[in-house]
Scaffold this motif. Structure first.
Motif, short mmCIF file in Angstrom:
data_model
loop_
_atom_site.label_atom_id
_atom_site.label_comp_id
_atom_site.label_asym_id
_atom_site.label_seq_id
_atom_site.Cartn_x
_atom_site.Cartn_y
_atom_site.Cartn_z
N VAL A 297 -108.02 55.84 -38.46
CA VAL A 297 -107.09 55.82 -37.33
C VAL A 297 -105.68 55.60 -37.86
CG1 VAL A 297 -106.46 54.73 -35.15
CG2 VAL A 297 -108.87 54.86 -35.82
N ILE A 298 -104.78 56.51 -37.52
CA ILE A 298 -103.38 56.38 -37.91
C ILE A 298 -102.61 55.77 -36.75
CG2 ILE A 298 -101.32 57.58 -38.72
CD1 ILE A 298 -103.16 59.80 -39.78
N ALA A 299 -102.09 54.58 -36.97
CA ALA A 299 -101.33 53.86 -35.93
C ALA A 299 -100.02 53.38 -36.55
CB ALA A 299 -102.14 52.70 -35.39
N THR A 300 -99.33 54.31 -37.18
CA THR A 300 -98.16 53.97 -38.01
C THR A 300 -96.88 53.75 -37.22
OG1 THR A 300 -98.05 56.35 -38.45
CG2 THR A 300 -98.98 54.96 -40.18
N GLY A 301 -96.89 54.07 -35.92
CA GLY A 301 -95.73 53.79 -35.09
C GLY A 301 -94.47 54.52 -35.48
N ALA A 302 -93.36 53.81 -35.45
CA ALA A 302 -92.06 54.43 -35.69
C ALA A 302 -91.14 53.41 -36.35
CB ALA A 302 -91.47 54.91 -34.37
N ARG A 303 -90.00 53.89 -36.82
CA ARG A 303 -89.00 53.02 -37.42
C ARG A 303 -87.64 53.37 -36.85
NH1 ARG A 303 -90.34 57.09 -40.87
NH2 ARG A 303 -88.68 58.24 -41.95
N PRO A 304 -86.71 52.43 -36.87
CA PRO A 304 -85.40 52.69 -36.26
C PRO A 304 -84.57 53.69 -37.06
CG PRO A 304 -85.44 50.53 -37.32
CD PRO A 304 -86.84 51.05 -37.36
N ILE A 305 -83.83 54.49 -36.33
CA ILE A 305 -82.87 55.40 -36.96
C ILE A 305 -81.63 54.61 -37.37
CG2 ILE A 305 -81.28 57.33 -36.52
CD1 ILE A 305 -83.36 58.44 -34.55
N ILE A 306 -81.24 54.76 -38.61
CA ILE A 306 -79.95 54.25 -39.07
C ILE A 306 -79.07 55.47 -39.27
CG2 ILE A 306 -78.71 52.88 -40.78
CD1 ILE A 306 -80.72 51.28 -39.14
N PRO A 307 -78.17 55.76 -38.35
CA PRO A 307 -77.41 57.02 -38.41
C PRO A 307 -76.52 57.09 -39.65
CG PRO A 307 -76.48 55.54 -36.76
CD PRO A 307 -77.76 54.91 -37.23
N MET B 182 -71.07 41.00 -36.45
CA MET B 182 -72.44 41.50 -36.54
C MET B 182 -72.52 42.84 -35.83
SD MET B 182 -75.98 39.90 -34.95
CE MET B 182 -76.06 38.49 -36.06
N ILE B 183 -73.34 43.73 -36.38
CA ILE B 183 -73.56 45.04 -35.76
C ILE B 183 -75.06 45.22 -35.53
CG2 ILE B 183 -73.32 47.54 -36.01
CD1 ILE B 183 -70.95 46.97 -37.92
N ILE B 184 -75.43 45.59 -34.31
CA ILE B 184 -76.83 45.92 -33.98
C ILE B 184 -76.91 47.42 -33.76
CG2 ILE B 184 -78.76 45.53 -32.42
CD1 ILE B 184 -77.92 43.01 -33.92
N VAL B 185 -77.86 48.07 -34.40
CA VAL B 185 -78.03 49.52 -34.28
C VAL B 185 -79.28 49.80 -33.44
CG1 VAL B 185 -78.32 51.71 -35.48
CG2 VAL B 185 -76.92 49.90 -36.50
N GLY B 186 -79.09 50.45 -32.31
CA GLY B 186 -80.22 50.79 -31.44
C GLY B 186 -80.06 52.19 -30.88
N VAL B 187 -80.16 53.19 -31.76
CA VAL B 187 -79.88 54.57 -31.35
C VAL B 187 -81.13 55.45 -31.32
CG1 VAL B 187 -77.51 54.47 -32.18
CG2 VAL B 187 -79.30 55.25 -33.74
N GLY B 188 -82.30 54.84 -31.46
CA GLY B 188 -83.52 55.64 -31.40
C GLY B 188 -84.42 55.39 -32.59
N ILE B 189 -85.51 56.16 -32.64
CA ILE B 189 -86.52 55.94 -33.69
C ILE B 189 -86.94 57.25 -34.37
CG2 ILE B 189 -87.44 53.82 -32.71
CD1 ILE B 189 -89.51 56.90 -32.26
N PHE B 190 -87.45 57.11 -35.58
CA PHE B 190 -88.15 58.17 -36.29
C PHE B 190 -89.64 57.86 -36.22
CE2 PHE B 190 -84.23 58.70 -39.06
CZ PHE B 190 -83.97 60.00 -38.67
N VAL B 191 -90.46 58.86 -35.97
CA VAL B 191 -91.91 58.67 -36.01
C VAL B 191 -92.37 58.58 -37.46
CG1 VAL B 191 -94.14 59.69 -35.43
CG2 VAL B 191 -92.23 59.92 -33.85
N GLY C 163 -100.89 55.48 -30.33
CA GLY C 163 -99.64 54.74 -30.16
C GLY C 163 -98.38 55.58 -30.23
N ASP C 164 -97.29 54.94 -30.63
CA ASP C 164 -95.96 55.57 -30.63
C ASP C 164 -95.89 56.85 -31.46
OD1 ASP C 164 -95.33 53.29 -29.25
OD2 ASP C 164 -93.69 52.66 -30.54
N CYS C 165 -96.77 56.97 -32.46
CA CYS C 165 -96.67 58.12 -33.38
C CYS C 165 -97.35 59.37 -32.83
CB CYS C 165 -97.26 57.76 -34.75
SG CYS C 165 -99.04 57.41 -34.73
N THR C 166 -98.02 59.29 -31.66
CA THR C 166 -98.81 60.43 -31.20
C THR C 166 -98.07 61.34 -30.22
OG1 THR C 166 -99.79 59.24 -29.33
CG2 THR C 166 -100.92 59.09 -31.44
N PHE C 167 -98.40 62.59 -30.29
CA PHE C 167 -97.90 63.61 -29.36
C PHE C 167 -99.14 64.15 -28.64
CE2 PHE C 167 -95.96 67.98 -28.61
CZ PHE C 167 -95.02 67.53 -27.70
N HIS C 168 -99.28 63.79 -27.36
CA HIS C 168 -100.52 64.07 -26.66
C HIS C 168 -100.25 64.73 -25.31
CE1 HIS C 168 -99.18 60.12 -25.17
NE2 HIS C 168 -99.74 60.47 -24.02
N HIS C 169 -101.28 65.36 -24.78
CA HIS C 169 -101.17 66.03 -23.49
C HIS C 169 -101.40 65.03 -22.37
CE1 HIS C 169 -102.67 68.55 -20.06
NE2 HIS C 169 -101.63 69.27 -20.42
#
Length: 415
Positions: free
Chosen positions: A109-119, A240-249, A282-288
């Motif tokens: 089972v792959i449940a690797t989720g995602a990681r934050p984008i650092i632009p 301080m800078i917080i980056v919250g612009v999305g995720i990479f799978v 989980g977050d890493c899946t593309f499902h119907h």
């Protein structure tokens, strides 16, 4: 179900999806070995509170665990933390770790989720006190750092839910917070303008500056001080800078082993990949999604938990179908937002304000079909919205906008 005593299930990823899948396997009668692998060194924990209660409280991570250490031992679930899986060998049915040791599986089972984008913003790699917010380590670093700052000027890059929740939490900790959103409005990708306006005003009322149409193009750092510079020439001081612009799978393992990916790891109605013995959850899946009749990738605890039940049942020989109406939530200040459904493709938005003046709901329609509901401090609208969507009931829009009409199925549905 045939005996599984001599079989092995390996789960890569020990967040909500992976951990729930492991425990659900035991509930479904899996007697073989279960081994969980995750790069995070901590006992698996709840992620939603990271940007909210965990960030603002003094509680340690032990108050935020998905399961106790004893629970894994009781169910004979092996937990391998701080370990990175390097590759999957589908022919030999093994995984390899960074230290080149291998582990065999019957089911994977792959449940690797995602990681934050650092632009790729010039200067972002050398900025001081810059953090994403995805893991317990991120939050620990933010908590430790904010307490050492004197002026506490924080810039949050990104006006999505994570950015806004973090802004609210940091404001509670005494920071001077500015949110910079590149698009013309916050939450633009996920909600209607009326909701963007509401949350923008909510943050302004609580002392957070929210600025839209601000595309960050440069970060300059001098000693410990950062200056965030936007395309329009505006500049913002940031301790301080917080980056919250999305995720990479996290789909690199799947790609390397020729598992089909498409905006995530492509899975069928049982969350199985193109390899019969490999699932993804989980977050890493593309499902119907059967209700909306389209493929989706969802970043939500609900999806991770519900999908894990389907995976466990399928591995144990059943034939379930994943068919759930997605739901989400967000806590900011004293406001609780509950969302159900997927609003993409809406043609009409109706706002219902309740008589108490404190709660309201936003209903998204595609012609006469209700797609989604956003409920602010309004659990009843969330519950009935879910019922309307799930059962495809038609809403009387004239009655919906009238707060004098009770929030009841028989009152609001068309005959």
């Amino acid at each position: 179900m045939e005996s599984t005593k001599d079989k092995a299930c390996i789960i890569i990823g020990a967040s909500h999806a992976g951990v729930n899948c492991a425990f659900n396997l035991r509930k479904e009668g899996w007697e073989g070995s279960i081994e969980l692998f995750d790069v995070d060194p901590y006992l698996p924990y709840h992620r939603p509170p990271l940007s909210k209660a965990y960030l603002t409280s003094d509680d340690g991570l032990d108050k935020n665990l998905l399961k106790s250490a004893e629970a894994y031992e009781k169910e004979a679930i092996g937990l391998h933390l701080g370990v990175k899986v390097k590759s999957i060998n589908r022919e030999e049915k093994t995984i390899s770790l960074e230290d080149d040791t291998t582990h065999s599986y019957t089911k994977l089972v792959i449940a690797t989720g995602a990681r934050p984008i650092i632009p790729p913003i010039p200067g972002i790699k050398t900025a001081k006190n810059l953090f994403p917010l995805r893991t317990a380590t991120d939050v620990t670093n933010i908590k430790q750092t904010i307490n050492t700052l004197s002026s506490k000027n924080v810039v949050v890059i990104g006006g999505g839910y994570i950015g806004l929740e973090t802004a609210a939490s940091l404001k509670k900790l005494g920071a001077n917070v500015t949110v910079l959103e590149r698009e013309t409005r916050i939450l633009q990708r996920v909600t209607a303008p009326v909701m963007s306006e509401y949350f923008g005003q909510l943050h302004q009322e609580n002392g957070v500056t929210v600025l839209e149409g601000k595309n960050v193009t440069l970060i300059e750092t001098d000693n410990e001080a950062n200056t965030v510079i936007c395309a329009d020439g505006s500049k913002f001081d940031a301790d301080m800078i917080i980056v919250g612009v999305g995720i990479f799978v996290n789909k690199e393992l799947a790609d390397a082993s020729k598992i089909v990916t498409q905006n995530g790891i492509l899975v069928d109605e049982q969350a199985r990949t193109n390899d019969h013995d490999i699932y993804a959850v989980g977050d890493c899946t593309f499902h119907h999604n059967p209700h909306y009749d389209r493929h989706v990738r969802l970043e939500s605890v609900q999806n991770a938990v519900d999908q894990s039940k389907v995976v466990a049942a399928s591995i144990c020989g059943q034939t379930p179908v994943y068919d759930t109406i997605p739901w989400f939530w967000s806590d900011q200040y004293d406001v609780k937002l509950q969302m159900v459904g997927l609003s993409e493709g809406y043609t009409e938005v109706i706002k219902r304000e309740e008589a108490d003046g404190k709660s309201f709901s936003v209903w998204y329609f595609k012609d006469d079909e209700l797609l989604a509901v956003d409920a602010v401090n309004n659990a009843k609208a969330y519950v009935f919205g879910t019922k309307f969507i799930k059962d495809r009931l038609q809403v009387d829009k004239t009655k919906l906008v009238n707060p004098e009409v009770p929030m009841k199925l028989n009152e609001l549905k068309t005959i």
